[in-house]
Design a protein around this motif. Structure first.
Motif, PDB file in Angstrom:
ATOM      1  N   VAL A 164      -4.122   1.408  -1.746  1.00  0.00           N
ATOM      2  CA  VAL A 164      -3.460   2.571  -2.322  1.00  0.00           C
ATOM      3  C   VAL A 164      -4.172   3.851  -1.892  1.00  0.00           C
ATOM      4  O   VAL A 164      -5.387   3.970  -1.998  1.00  0.00           O
ATOM      5  CB  VAL A 164      -3.461   2.476  -3.865  1.00  0.00           C
ATOM      6  CG1 VAL A 164      -2.830   3.713  -4.463  1.00  0.00           C
ATOM      7  CG2 VAL A 164      -2.704   1.242  -4.320  1.00  0.00           C
ATOM      8  N   ALA A 220       0.835  -1.204   0.000  1.00  0.00           N
ATOM      9  CA  ALA A 220       0.000   0.000   0.000  1.00  0.00           C
ATOM     10  C   ALA A 220       0.867   1.251   0.000  1.00  0.00           C
ATOM     11  O   ALA A 220       0.571   2.229  -0.696  1.00  0.00           O
ATOM     12  CB  ALA A 220      -0.939  -0.009   1.204  1.00  0.00           C
ATOM     13  N   ASP A 274       2.811   1.437  -3.505  1.00  0.00           N
ATOM     14  CA  ASP A 274       1.913   1.782  -4.609  1.00  0.00           C
ATOM     15  C   ASP A 274       1.493   3.239  -4.549  1.00  0.00           C
ATOM     16  O   ASP A 274       1.093   3.818  -5.566  1.00  0.00           O
ATOM     17  CB  ASP A 274       0.672   0.888  -4.588  1.00  0.00           C
ATOM     18  CG  ASP A 274       0.977  -0.535  -5.025  1.00  0.00           C
ATOM     19  OD1 ASP A 274       2.098  -0.774  -5.520  1.00  0.00           O
ATOM     20  OD2 ASP A 274       0.116  -1.413  -4.858  1.00  0.00           O
ATOM     21  N   THR A 275       1.544   3.844  -3.362  1.00  0.00           N
ATOM     22  CA  THR A 275       1.192   5.255  -3.212  1.00  0.00           C
ATOM     23  C   THR A 275       2.350   6.172  -3.577  1.00  0.00           C
ATOM     24  O   THR A 275       2.152   7.332  -3.918  1.00  0.00           O
ATOM     25  CB  THR A 275       0.752   5.537  -1.759  1.00  0.00           C
ATOM     26  OG1 THR A 275      -0.344   4.679  -1.427  1.00  0.00           O
ATOM     27  CG2 THR A 275       0.310   6.983  -1.566  1.00  0.00           C
TER      28      THR A 275
END
Length: 378
Positions: free
Chosen positions: A127, A31, A34-35
């Motif tokens: 995300v 997470a 992906d951010t």
């Protein structure tokens, strides 16, 4: 009341040390990664985490915090669950005795997380769920200090999944007390059902929380009727699936973007594999939706500061020699066989040469250097 939990600073780790050995710890890292808008800062964050550049870590409802490099206050915020979501989560935990035993044994069962997701309770972050903040001058999202904090927290999650639950809003003691006052559902009564008179006398229950936005949606199959008529069953099936998908999007996001007739035709072709002669437009939609389609079909002149920032990102993220010369025209940068187009949504979209034109080549990034790795032999 929930008390914050403090954890000692991690010492420098041995060479080859891994982040997140548990599946829920890996989901946490994914997470965050992906951010991220900058792979260079992620690499620095991994290094900072392993060599111990952070101080003690404090975990409390909705946030994790540490001091980095002995001077920068670093915080990562996590959205807390609502009271209604906690009630549904506790129902799932209490429904199976093995769930309670697993949590007390510092394990997070897959089926518990799946059951929570079915009840629209997002335990694991997705995300955009992690909001980093840091007092350092770097504007990265996250900066290397916030990334290092997330990487180190993955070790805490490996050791104790209650750390994740505390970030979501409730600590171990409060959860155990709530579970002790809960009865395990009577499965025999559930199998017998509820008498009709009792069901009709009950109040109308409130609508459930919106479903999680990161779970792929698969509409139910539409069975064709037996009657004859002029209705195209295949087209009806597509329209029904599209209507169900749009209804779900409206429930999750609270609104729907307004589409022109052409945009909606492209959307239908992209989502339902329709052959409408719109291959390039469909590829653009699949990578970026309406924004990706606009970038494909129109040019515009971005603010100078946006382009200057993008050039700095491109040069900073380029490994080895300087990037090749840029042929710039409005929002389009051409670097040899690659073209980057800047969208009004603040993201860069990659295109490659194909059949004498430019073809959408992948999802957009806010950092243009993340789209040029294949030019560097990656």
């Amino acid at each position: 009341m929930n008390d914050a939990r403090g954890f000692s600073a991690f010492p420098p780790q041995r060479a080859g040390a891994r982040f997140a050995t548990s599946w829920w710890g890996r989901a946490w890292i994914k997470a965050m990664e992906d951010t991220s808008l900058d792979q260079v800062l992620l690499r620095k964050g991994r290094t900072y985490a392993k060599i111990g550049r952070l101080g003690p870590i404090t975990v409390s409802p909705g946030r994790i915090a540490a001091v980095a490099d002995s001077e920068f206050d670093t915080v990562v915020r996590v959205e807390q669950l609502t009271d209604a979501e906690w009630e549904r989560f506790l129902d799932q935990v209490a429904a199976k005795s093995g769930h309670i035993a697993a949590l007390l044994d510092r394990d997070m069962p897959h089926d518990l997380v799946d059951a929570a997701e079915d009840a629209a309770v997002p335990l694991l972050p997705a995300v955009g769920d992690l909001e980093p903040e840091c007092s350092c001058p770097d504007w990265g999202h996250p900066c290397q200090h916030a990334a290092a904090l997330c990487y180190q927290v993955s070790w805490l999650l490996d050791a104790d999944p209650f750390v994740l639950l505390l970030m979501r809003g409730r600590g171990e003691r409060q959860l155990i007390e709530a579970l002790q006052g809960r009865d395990v559902p009577d499965t025999a009564q559930a199998a017998r059902g509820v008498p009709a008179a009792e069901a009709f006398a009950a109040d109308v229950p409130p609508l459930p929380e919106p479903p999680p936005s990161d779970v792929p949606f698969a509409p139910p199959a539409l069975e064709p009727g037996t009657g004859a008529g002029p209705v195209d069953v295949a087209a009806l099936r597509v329209l029904a699936a599209s209507a169900a998908s749009r209804a779900r999007e409206l429930l999750v996001r609270g609104r729907l973007p307004e589409l022109t007739e052409y945009q909606d035709r492209v959307r239908l072709a992209a989502e339902h594999d329709l052959d409408l002669g719109l291959e390039t437009a469909v590829a653009a939609w699949r990578h970026g939706g309406a924004d990706g389609l606009e970038v494909l079909e129109s040019a515009w002149t971005p603010p100078r500061r946006d382009l200057a920032r993008a050039r700095a990102l491109l040069e900073a993220g380029w490994e080895g020699e300087r990037p090749p010369p840029i042929e710039a025209w409005r929002n389009r940068w051409t670097l040899g066989s690659l073209q980057l187009r800047y969208g009004r949504d603040g993201r860069w979209y990659p295109f490659v040469e194909r059949d004498g034109g430019w073809w959408p080549a992948g999802p957009p990034e806010r950092d243009p250097s993340a789209l040029t790795h294949h030019l560097q032999g990656a």
